[in-house]
Design a protein around this motif. Sequence first.
Motif: not given
Length: 330
Positions: A191-203
């Motif tokens: 009810h609060q968000v349409n979607e979650i977008e996730l990005t990984f930046l490994a080092h």
Amino acid sequence: MVFKRLLGSLGVGGPTVDTVLAPGAARPGAALTGEVRLKGGTADFDVEHIALELVARVEAEHAEGESEGAVVFDRFLVGGGFRLAEGEERAVPFSVPLPWETPVTELYGQGLGIVLGVRTELSVAGARDKGDLDQLTVAPLPAQEAVLEALGQLGFGFRSADLEYGRIGGTGQQLPFYQEIELVPAPQYAHQVNEIELTFLAHPGGLEVVLEADKRGGFFTEGHDALTRFTVGHHDVRDWNAEVDGWIRELIDHRASYGSHASYGHHGHEEHHGGHHDGHHSGPGIGTAVAAGAAGVAVGVVGGMVAAEVVDEVGDFFEGDDEGDEEDEG
């Protein structure tokens, strides 16, 4: 798996090459190993160099709309400087490091729709041929898998994944593109968000986790995006469900306006997220995932139809790239 290819542009009777990758999925930051097997043609050839290129299918957003194409994100010389005799068979072993930010293509053996390839370039007596593209499979690092598993346990579902050309400002990003995994919100957050977008930046020292929420609007407010990021170690031992749930709550509670997102590097991120604010979801069209259960987010990618779509896209991408190479060589 053995990848066979004939380097036809070197002429009839030229050498052939099979690239053999070590079995199993590779991992970001680890070695990609195997060997390039050459077989001499109908005459002796001087092999100037053998190179491997890592290639990704990447989407780009611009004023005219959206496009996609192949981006070479690393290149390695693995051999050369020898004569290949007529009919001679020779194996050239290689071990090259994958970039830490190499995108993840599968989770628990299920494809995410990300297309990566290994392309072999052979330079013989002044003639050069890039050969064709073959699929590269990359599994997640332990911390990446832990975060994805926690999201699945919390009820988030997999929607799609793609590679976006551009940079996320304020991060240590090295490659000219980043991977974005789009998730269906868990029921308690729907009810609060349409979607979650996730990005990984490994080092080498750890992992940056960038989270963005496409937030729903209320009766008197418009929907907008919120973004935040966290850093974890590669081998951290945590209560990942509680940790990730805390991240999501912090993200959703982040009510800052667009202008204040610059502190998280959101401006650089948003430049390549134009389509996300109008409800369009880019990516390979895998389809909305079912809510992930005990097996994690990967449950959302299971199914023969999904697998077939991914395979078709891989084939189309590689074939299209080959055609482009042929045009360049012609």
